[in-house]
Design an enzyme around this catalytic site. Structure first.
Site, PDB file in Angstrom:
ATOM      1  N   GLN A  53       0.809  -1.222   0.000  1.00  9.50           N
ATOM      2  CA  GLN A  53       0.000   0.000   0.000  1.00  9.50           C
ATOM      3  C   GLN A  53       0.840   1.270   0.000  1.00  9.50           C
ATOM      4  O   GLN A  53       0.326   2.358  -0.272  1.00  9.50           O
ATOM      5  CB  GLN A  53      -0.928   0.026   1.221  1.00  9.50           C
ATOM      6  CG  GLN A  53      -1.986  -1.046   1.174  1.00  9.50           C
ATOM      7  CD  GLN A  53      -2.925  -0.906   2.342  1.00  9.50           C
ATOM      8  OE1 GLN A  53      -2.676  -1.425   3.407  1.00  9.50           O
ATOM      9  NE2 GLN A  53      -4.009  -0.173   2.142  1.00  9.50           N
ATOM     10  N   CYS A 100     -10.851   0.061   2.979  1.00  5.32           N
ATOM     11  CA  CYS A 100      -9.420  -0.088   2.740  1.00  5.32           C
ATOM     12  C   CYS A 100      -8.838   1.287   2.397  1.00  5.32           C
ATOM     13  O   CYS A 100      -9.434   2.024   1.621  1.00  5.32           O
ATOM     14  CB  CYS A 100      -9.193  -1.053   1.577  1.00  5.32           C
ATOM     15  SG  CYS A 100      -7.456  -1.271   1.147  1.00  5.32           S
ATOM     16  N   LEU A 101      -7.684   1.588   2.949  1.00  2.00           N
ATOM     17  CA  LEU A 101      -7.034   2.880   2.685  1.00  2.00           C
ATOM     18  C   LEU A 101      -6.638   3.016   1.217  1.00  2.00           C
ATOM     19  O   LEU A 101      -6.381   4.121   0.751  1.00  2.00           O
ATOM     20  CB  LEU A 101      -5.808   3.053   3.584  1.00  2.00           C
ATOM     21  CG  LEU A 101      -6.087   3.118   5.092  1.00  2.00           C
ATOM     22  CD1 LEU A 101      -4.777   3.116   5.879  1.00  2.00           C
ATOM     23  CD2 LEU A 101      -6.918   4.342   5.443  1.00  2.00           C
ATOM     24  N   GLU A 143      -5.074  -7.606   5.776  1.00  2.00           N
ATOM     25  CA  GLU A 143      -3.671  -7.222   5.533  1.00  2.00           C
ATOM     26  C   GLU A 143      -2.908  -8.329   4.810  1.00  2.00           C
ATOM     27  O   GLU A 143      -2.101  -8.067   3.919  1.00  2.00           O
ATOM     28  CB  GLU A 143      -2.974  -6.843   6.845  1.00  2.00           C
ATOM     29  CG  GLU A 143      -3.582  -5.650   7.576  1.00  2.00           C
ATOM     30  CD  GLU A 143      -3.862  -4.452   6.684  1.00  2.00           C
ATOM     31  OE1 GLU A 143      -3.086  -4.186   5.751  1.00  2.00           O
ATOM     32  OE2 GLU A 143      -4.888  -3.772   6.927  1.00  2.00           O
ATOM     33  N   HIS A 146      -3.535  -8.309   1.220  1.00  2.21           N
ATOM     34  CA  HIS A 146      -2.731  -7.306   0.507  1.00  2.21           C
ATOM     35  C   HIS A 146      -1.388  -7.887   0.066  1.00  2.21           C
ATOM     36  O   HIS A 146      -0.871  -7.550  -1.002  1.00  2.21           O
ATOM     37  CB  HIS A 146      -2.453  -6.091   1.404  1.00  2.21           C
ATOM     38  CG  HIS A 146      -3.522  -5.046   1.371  1.00  2.21           C
ATOM     39  ND1 HIS A 146      -3.917  -4.426   0.213  1.00  2.21           N
ATOM     40  CD2 HIS A 146      -4.266  -4.493   2.367  1.00  2.21           C
ATOM     41  CE1 HIS A 146      -4.864  -3.536   0.498  1.00  2.21           C
ATOM     42  NE2 HIS A 146      -5.100  -3.569   1.797  1.00  2.21           N
TER      43      HIS A 146
END
Ligand code: NI
Length: 191
Positions: A53, A100-101, A143, A146
């Protein structure tokens, strides 16, 4: 100082991240990266941040939660690091809204295992085994996804996909099964 969080569509979010060696984890470079990731996560604010990210395809994530919400089995989780995680899912699935960011401004209902076990390395490169339940289990699954190039939108109940504002406006306070039935149009059609 904090790092830029990349958004959906950036190829780094779709590539499998590479594992770190214990020596790399112990390096000043990675220790500094962990500090920056911690600041970036807190600033966002978020409860987890994975290295892809911030544009780095490494199997590294930071997690911290301070909230306590009974309905979502959410409890404070102290700051910690996971590297090179392996995930084992429990049998029971639960569904909640998740965001989600890297998919900024949106939310959707995502089914996740209620409990998980994670084997990983910590910030010093030492092996750790984590048994998690509820919201913490959800954070870990999100996470770790990701690190494999997966986003929640790959797993979501797509008809629940909503801006955060509209989720608060139209979708909050409704039990998830009822909400999903409503979004599917099941109540509207009785023939
Ligand atoms: Ni995310």
């Amino acid at each position: 100082m904090h790092l830029k969080i990349v958004q959906a569509g950036d190829p780094v979010l779709r590539q499998p991240a590479r594992p770190l060696t214990a020596a790399e984890l112990a390096s000043a470079e990675i220790q500094q990266l962990i500090e920056l990731m911690r600041e970036t996560m807190r600033d966002a604010p978020g409860v987890g941040l994975a290295a892809p990210q911030i544009g780095l395809p490494l199997q590294l994530a930071v997690i911290e939660d301070v909230a306590e919400i009974e309905a979502t089995e959410r409890k404070p989780v102290p700051f910690h690091v996971i590297a090179n995680p392996r995930l084992a899912l429990g049998d029971e699935t639960i569904e909640f809204f998740e965001g989600c960011l890297s998919v900024e401004g949106f939310q959707a209902v995502v089914p996740r295992a209620r409990a998980v076990r994670v084997e990983a390395l910590d910030h010093r490169g030492s092996p750790v085994s984590i048994d998690a339940r509820g919201w913490y289990a959800r954070i870990l699954q999100h996470e770790i996804d990701h690190l494999g190039g997966t986003l929640y939108i790959d797993r979501m109940r797509s008809r629940s996909f909503s801006t955060a504002r509209n989720a608060a406006r139209y979708l909050s306070g409704i039990p998830i099964p009822e909400l999903l039935a409503k979004l599917d149009g099941k109540q509207a059609s009785d023939s």
